[in-house]
Design an enzyme around this catalytic site. Structure first.
Site, PDB file in Angstrom:
ATOM      1  N   ASP A 127       0.835  -1.204   0.000  1.00 25.20           N
ATOM      2  CA  ASP A 127       0.000   0.000   0.000  1.00 25.20           C
ATOM      3  C   ASP A 127       0.872   1.257   0.000  1.00 25.20           C
ATOM      4  O   ASP A 127       0.500   2.279  -0.588  1.00 25.20           O
ATOM      5  CB  ASP A 127      -0.929   0.003   1.219  1.00 25.20           C
ATOM      6  CG  ASP A 127      -2.078  -0.975   1.051  1.00 25.20           C
ATOM      7  OD1 ASP A 127      -2.446  -1.267  -0.106  1.00 25.20           O
ATOM      8  OD2 ASP A 127      -2.604  -1.451   2.074  1.00 25.20           O
ATOM      9  N   GLY A 128       2.035   1.182   0.665  1.00 23.44           N
ATOM     10  CA  GLY A 128       2.966   2.320   0.683  1.00 23.44           C
ATOM     11  C   GLY A 128       3.426   2.658  -0.729  1.00 23.44           C
ATOM     12  O   GLY A 128       3.527   3.838  -1.098  1.00 23.44           O
ATOM     13  N   ASN A 153      -5.192   8.813   1.582  1.00 20.89           N
ATOM     14  CA  ASN A 153      -5.609   8.217   2.855  1.00 20.89           C
ATOM     15  C   ASN A 153      -6.036   9.282   3.860  1.00 20.89           C
ATOM     16  O   ASN A 153      -7.169   9.308   4.301  1.00 20.89           O
ATOM     17  CB  ASN A 153      -4.459   7.432   3.491  1.00 20.89           C
ATOM     18  CG  ASN A 153      -4.438   5.976   3.067  1.00 20.89           C
ATOM     19  OD1 ASN A 153      -5.378   5.501   2.431  1.00 20.89           O
ATOM     20  ND2 ASN A 153      -3.385   5.281   3.417  1.00 20.89           N
ATOM     21  N   GLU A 154      -5.079  10.116   4.257  1.00 18.60           N
ATOM     22  CA  GLU A 154      -5.369  11.064   5.336  1.00 18.60           C
ATOM     23  C   GLU A 154      -4.276  12.107   5.506  1.00 18.60           C
ATOM     24  O   GLU A 154      -3.178  11.985   4.946  1.00 18.60           O
ATOM     25  CB  GLU A 154      -5.540  10.341   6.682  1.00 18.60           C
ATOM     26  CG  GLU A 154      -4.265   9.875   7.381  1.00 18.60           C
ATOM     27  CD  GLU A 154      -3.633   8.642   6.798  1.00 18.60           C
ATOM     28  OE1 GLU A 154      -2.571   8.784   6.160  1.00 18.60           O
ATOM     29  OE2 GLU A 154      -4.172   7.538   6.964  1.00 18.60           O
ATOM     30  N   ARG A 213      -7.419  20.143  22.422  1.00 12.80           N
ATOM     31  CA  ARG A 213      -6.097  20.050  23.037  1.00 12.80           C
ATOM     32  C   ARG A 213      -5.785  18.568  23.181  1.00 12.80           C
ATOM     33  O   ARG A 213      -6.598  17.809  23.695  1.00 12.80           O
ATOM     34  CB  ARG A 213      -6.106  20.723  24.420  1.00 12.80           C
ATOM     35  CG  ARG A 213      -4.756  20.697  25.125  1.00 12.80           C
ATOM     36  CD  ARG A 213      -4.867  21.375  26.460  1.00 12.80           C
ATOM     37  NE  ARG A 213      -5.001  22.811  26.293  1.00 12.80           N
ATOM     38  CZ  ARG A 213      -4.030  23.689  26.546  1.00 12.80           C
ATOM     39  NH1 ARG A 213      -2.864  23.274  26.981  1.00 12.80           N
ATOM     40  NH2 ARG A 213      -4.237  24.968  26.398  1.00 12.80           N
ATOM     41  N   ASP A 262      -3.023  15.100  21.506  1.00 12.68           N
ATOM     42  CA  ASP A 262      -1.877  14.675  20.691  1.00 12.68           C
ATOM     43  C   ASP A 262      -1.996  15.130  19.240  1.00 12.68           C
ATOM     44  O   ASP A 262      -0.992  15.344  18.570  1.00 12.68           O
ATOM     45  CB  ASP A 262      -1.758  13.142  20.714  1.00 12.68           C
ATOM     46  CG  ASP A 262      -1.134  12.651  22.016  1.00 12.68           C
ATOM     47  OD1 ASP A 262      -0.836  13.497  22.887  1.00 12.68           O
ATOM     48  OD2 ASP A 262      -0.946  11.430  22.162  1.00 12.68           O
ATOM     49  N   ALA A 290      -6.018  11.191  21.296  1.00 14.77           N
ATOM     50  CA  ALA A 290      -5.842  11.459  22.722  1.00 14.77           C
ATOM     51  C   ALA A 290      -6.154  12.909  23.106  1.00 14.77           C
ATOM     52  O   ALA A 290      -5.268  13.657  23.535  1.00 14.77           O
ATOM     53  CB  ALA A 290      -4.403  11.102  23.141  1.00 14.77           C
TER      54      ALA A 290
HETATM   55  P1  NAD Z   1       3.368   1.481   6.663  1.00 14.10           P
HETATM   56  O1  NAD Z   1       4.164   0.609   5.776  1.00 14.10           O
HETATM   57  O2  NAD Z   1       3.737   1.560   8.110  1.00 14.10           O
HETATM   58  O3  NAD Z   1       1.817   1.128   6.440  1.00 14.10           O
HETATM   59  C1  NAD Z   1       1.012   0.971   7.478  1.00 14.10           C
HETATM   60  C2  NAD Z   1      -0.077  -0.051   7.156  1.00 14.10           C
HETATM   61  O4  NAD Z   1      -1.208   0.655   6.654  1.00 14.10           O
HETATM   62  C3  NAD Z   1       0.257  -1.131   6.123  1.00 14.10           C
HETATM   63  O5  NAD Z   1      -0.118  -2.375   6.654  1.00 14.10           O
HETATM   64  C4  NAD Z   1      -0.652  -0.786   4.935  1.00 14.10           C
HETATM   65  O6  NAD Z   1      -1.068  -1.934   4.207  1.00 14.10           O
HETATM   66  C5  NAD Z   1      -1.808  -0.148   5.639  1.00 14.10           C
HETATM   67  N1  NAD Z   1      -2.632   0.744   4.821  1.00 14.10           N
HETATM   68  C6  NAD Z   1      -2.254   1.791   4.059  1.00 14.10           C
HETATM   69  N2  NAD Z   1      -3.326   2.348   3.477  1.00 14.10           N
HETATM   70  C7  NAD Z   1      -4.406   1.635   3.887  1.00 14.10           C
HETATM   71  C8  NAD Z   1      -5.791   1.730   3.638  1.00 14.10           C
HETATM   72  N3  NAD Z   1      -6.295   2.713   2.890  1.00 14.10           N
HETATM   73  N4  NAD Z   1      -6.621   0.842   4.245  1.00 14.10           N
HETATM   74  C9  NAD Z   1      -6.127  -0.144   5.035  1.00 14.10           C
HETATM   75  N5  NAD Z   1      -4.828  -0.281   5.303  1.00 14.10           N
HETATM   76  C10 NAD Z   1      -3.977   0.599   4.739  1.00 14.10           C
HETATM   77  O7  NAD Z   1       3.391   2.957   6.166  1.00 14.10           O
HETATM   78  P2  NAD Z   1       3.288   3.468   4.701  1.00 14.10           P
HETATM   79  O8  NAD Z   1       3.408   2.321   3.761  1.00 14.10           O
HETATM   80  O9  NAD Z   1       4.195   4.616   4.590  1.00 14.10           O
HETATM   81  O10 NAD Z   1       1.761   3.928   4.673  1.00 14.10           O
HETATM   82  C11 NAD Z   1       1.371   5.151   5.227  1.00 14.10           C
HETATM   83  C12 NAD Z   1       0.049   4.904   5.857  1.00 14.10           C
HETATM   84  O11 NAD Z   1       0.233   4.207   7.055  1.00 14.10           O
HETATM   85  C13 NAD Z   1      -0.653   6.175   6.246  1.00 14.10           C
HETATM   86  O12 NAD Z   1      -1.412   6.705   5.202  1.00 14.10           O
HETATM   87  C14 NAD Z   1      -1.488   5.732   7.427  1.00 14.10           C
HETATM   88  O13 NAD Z   1      -2.826   5.476   7.060  1.00 14.10           O
HETATM   89  C15 NAD Z   1      -0.883   4.440   7.865  1.00 14.10           C
HETATM   90  N6  NAD Z   1      -0.517   4.555   9.266  1.00 14.10           N
HETATM   91  C16 NAD Z   1      -1.237   3.847  10.167  1.00 14.10           C
HETATM   92  C17 NAD Z   1      -0.977   3.968  11.512  1.00 14.10           C
HETATM   93  C18 NAD Z   1      -1.809   3.177  12.457  1.00 14.10           C
HETATM   94  O14 NAD Z   1      -2.657   2.400  11.994  1.00 14.10           O
HETATM   95  N7  NAD Z   1      -1.628   3.358  13.756  1.00 14.10           N
HETATM   96  C19 NAD Z   1       0.042   4.802  11.966  1.00 14.10           C
HETATM   97  C20 NAD Z   1       0.772   5.498  11.033  1.00 14.10           C
HETATM   98  C21 NAD Z   1       0.476   5.376   9.660  1.00 14.10           C
END
Ligand code: NAD
Length: 266
Positions: A45-46, A122-123, A148, A150, A185
């Site tokens: 996905d990255g 994504n976001e 207020r 994280d 948070a």
């Molecule tokens: P990464 O490799 O750490 O990916 C994180 C996980 O998010 C992977 O398992 C990937 O398959 C999954 N993912 C990405 N887009 C998705 C979607 N639309 N639906 C379901 N799963 C999805 O990091 P990266 O490859 O650089 O990806 C960045 C993404 O990681 C960000 O867009 C964010 O959504 C996600 N992320 C998740 C968390 C968390 O779940 N706590 C924290 C930080 C980032």
């Protein structure tokens, strides 16, 4: 038809990229990196997020498809075993296109009136390495709350299964043109109060975050993070641009959600 391939860069993904490139060229399709009609991402996905941002300049005419070389991805949903089938499907064109909404983020600075505009698949997340973030949250021009905590995450429907889900946000079907604001948070006590629930905003309902305390913000758009100081406001809304996915077989959103999160791997 012109196509491009974005590989994760590891040996396995590079080999699959070479195979796809060779076969599609044999089928008389043109490899063209600047303005392709179809972008095939090979990795996870990255890699798909990277491909999306690389071709952000031609979203109107470019469709995306993802092959995964690790775990089943949300965007990267074709397996390496299915590559030959995929090549034949691509060569047969025309294919079906599904369009999903994106998030527009505009970051305005206090000094000089400069602004940065981003699109997220994504976001966007807004955090700080420097204590808590404190900002007024305005929705559609009206003060909603003072946050207020994280940080916050503002996601697209496609991104609702990513970071947003980990924050307790709801999963939104991408046919709905909406964005979702989830808290990280939040501090809630007798002095500070936030809604505490994820908010889902429809198209044209702009959310404006106005920092009350000068902080250095870490603003992440999908997979990349940038540090900002002197931030006047961060504006989020449904973008006018959309992402186009190439569909060569039906794979309903809820099946994708089930296969990613509910079905146990063998
Ligand atoms: P990464 O490799 O750490 O990916 C994180 C996980 O998010 C992977 O398992 C990937 O398959 C999954 N993912 C990405 N887009 C998705 C979607 N639309 N639906 C379901 N799963 C999805 O990091 P990266 O490859 O650089 O990806 C960045 C993404 O990681 C960000 O867009 C964010 O959504 C996600 N992320 C998740 C968390 C968390 O779940 N706590 C924290 C930080 C980032």
């Amino acid at each position: 038809m012109k196509f491009a391939i974005v590989s994760k860069g590891d040996d396995r993904s590079n080999k699959i990229k070479a195979t796809i490139k060779q076969y599609l060229t044999d089928f008389d399709l043109t490899y063209e990196e600047k303005h392709p009609d179809l972008v095939i991402s090979v990795g996870g996905d990255g890699t798909f997020l990277e491909a999306f941002h690389r071709y952000r300049h031609c979203l109107e005419n470019t469709a995306f498809i993802g092959v995964h070389t690790g775990h089943l991805g949300f965007y990267a949903d074709w397996t390496p075993d299915e590559v030959e089938k995929l090549i034949i499907e691509i060569a047969k064109t025309p294919y079906q296109i599904v369009e999903y909404p994106l998030l527009e983020v505009i970051i305005r600075s206090k000094s000089g009136g400069t602004e940065d505009r981003f699109l997220a698949l994504n976001e966007a997340t807004i955090k700080t390495a420097d204590g808590s973030v404190v900002f007024d949250v305005e929705i559609k021009g009206e003060h909603f709350e003072t946050f207020r905590g994280d940080g916050v995450c503002v996601s697209t429907p496609s991104g609702s299964t990513a970071y947003n889900k980990a924050l307790g946000g709801g999963i939104i079907h991408p046919s709905l043109e909406a964005i979702q604001l989830t808290e990280m948070a939040s501090i809630n006590n007798r002095v500070f109060r936030t809604i505490g629930s994820p908010l889902i905003l429809p198209k044209h309902h702009t959310c404006l975050l106005k920092p009350l305390v000068d902080r250095s913000f870490l603003i992440a758009i999908d997979h990349f993070t940038k540090s900002y100081t002197n931030v006047k406001s961060i504006q989020c809304r449904v973008a006018k641009e959309r992402v186009r996915f190439a569909r060569f077989r039906p794979f309903p959103f809820w099946n994708r959600v089930r296969d990613s999160f509910v079905t146990e791997e063998d």
